[in-house]
Motif scaffolding. Structure first.
Motif, PDB file in Angstrom:
ATOM      1  N   ALA A  79      -4.866  -1.769 -11.062  1.00 31.34           N
ATOM      2  CA  ALA A  79      -3.637  -0.350  -9.722  1.00 31.34           C
ATOM      3  C   ALA A  79      -2.956  -1.226  -8.859  1.00 31.34           C
ATOM      4  O   ALA A  79      -2.031  -1.171  -8.003  1.00 31.34           O
ATOM      5  N   VAL A  80      -4.407  -1.943  -8.375  1.00 28.16           N
ATOM      6  CA  VAL A  80      -4.172  -3.226  -7.140  1.00 28.16           C
ATOM      7  C   VAL A  80      -2.707  -3.557  -7.616  1.00 28.16           C
ATOM      8  O   VAL A  80      -2.133  -4.327  -6.954  1.00 28.16           O
ATOM      9  N   ALA A  81      -2.996  -4.851  -8.493  1.00 31.19           N
ATOM     10  CA  ALA A  81      -2.294  -5.436  -9.317  1.00 31.19           C
ATOM     11  C   ALA A  81       0.034  -4.765  -9.184  1.00 31.19           C
ATOM     12  O   ALA A  81       0.273  -4.665  -8.960  1.00 31.19           O
ATOM     13  N   ASP A  82      -0.566  -3.427  -9.781  1.00 31.59           N
ATOM     14  CA  ASP A  82       0.492  -2.678 -10.244  1.00 31.59           C
ATOM     15  C   ASP A  82       1.321  -2.532  -9.150  1.00 31.59           C
ATOM     16  O   ASP A  82       2.671  -2.637  -9.019  1.00 31.59           O
ATOM     17  N   LEU A  83       0.335  -2.181  -7.652  1.00 30.31           N
ATOM     18  CA  LEU A  83       1.547  -1.750  -6.650  1.00 30.31           C
ATOM     19  C   LEU A  83       1.605  -3.175  -5.972  1.00 30.31           C
ATOM     20  O   LEU A  83       2.801  -2.926  -4.819  1.00 30.31           O
ATOM     21  N   ASN A  84       0.571  -4.325  -5.943  1.00 36.06           N
ATOM     22  CA  ASN A  84       0.488  -5.402  -5.073  1.00 36.06           C
ATOM     23  C   ASN A  84       0.832  -6.957  -5.728  1.00 36.06           C
ATOM     24  O   ASN A  84      -0.443  -7.415  -6.388  1.00 36.06           O
ATOM     25  N   PRO A  85       1.391  -6.951  -7.067  1.00 33.92           N
ATOM     26  CA  PRO A  85       1.511  -8.121  -7.648  1.00 33.92           C
ATOM     27  C   PRO A  85       0.884  -9.176  -7.247  1.00 33.92           C
ATOM     28  O   PRO A  85      -0.048 -10.225  -7.601  1.00 33.92           O
TER      29      PRO A  85
END
Length: 174
Positions: A79-85
């Motif tokens: 989820a963090v990667a989706d928001l800030n790759p």
């Protein structure tokens, strides 16, 4: 509704905290601005509390619970990667659900700082002392006449190199 403990500070104001603060006297409250330079620290602490609560609440026990906790942690990382790759990479995913790295041997203790060195013990350099003791001049032996005890003693000391290192006088017997 319970009131917040006195001294609540450096907490983000969440909906729950805002509701509790709403019931307090405004004169008792002090608000500060969230500084952009260290806002990530406040937000990280807040999210760490939420994530810890979520991982602790995973039902079950043993290896099954552990596997579900790891799965939840990886989904949160996704989820963090989706928001800030740029913040998360595939290498940040947990792959082993049963082990973690621990020191293979005891950590070496931090070297203690040496104590402040004390002064070295005084050395007695070779010395020649003359006193006003009762001796026969030139004989080096005591004379048979009784004289009063000397009142001062003088010493001229030499270092091991043969150079003089000073002289001193002091009351005899001290």
């Amino acid at each position: 509704m319970t009131e917040p403990a006195p001294g609540v500070y450096e907490h983000l104001i969440t909906h729950r905290l805002a509701e509790r603060l709403h019931h307090l006297d405004a004169a008792l409250l002090q608000h500060g601005r969230l500084d952009p330079a260290d806002s990530h620290e406040f937000l990280t602490r807040h999210l760490a509390t939420l994530i810890s609560r979520a991982l602790k609440a995973v039902p079950g026990g043993g290896d099954d619970r552990l596997a579900r906790q790891v799965e939840l942690a990886n989904r949160l990382a996704d989820a963090v990667a989706d928001l800030n790759p740029d913040a998360v990479t595939p290498g940040d995913q947990v792959v082993d659900t049963k082990t973690c790295c621990t020191p293979s041997r005891p950590r070496p203790s931090r070297p203690r700082s040496p104590p402040f060195p004390s002064a070295p013990p005084p050395r007695s350099p070779p010395a020649r002392c003359w006193s006003t003791a009762a001796t026969s001049p030139g004989s080096g032996t005591r004379s048979s006449t009784r004289r009063p005890p000397p009142t001062t003693s003088t010493c001229s000391a030499r270092s091991s190199s043969g150079r003089g290192c000073g002289s001193w006088s002091r009351p005899y017997g001290s």
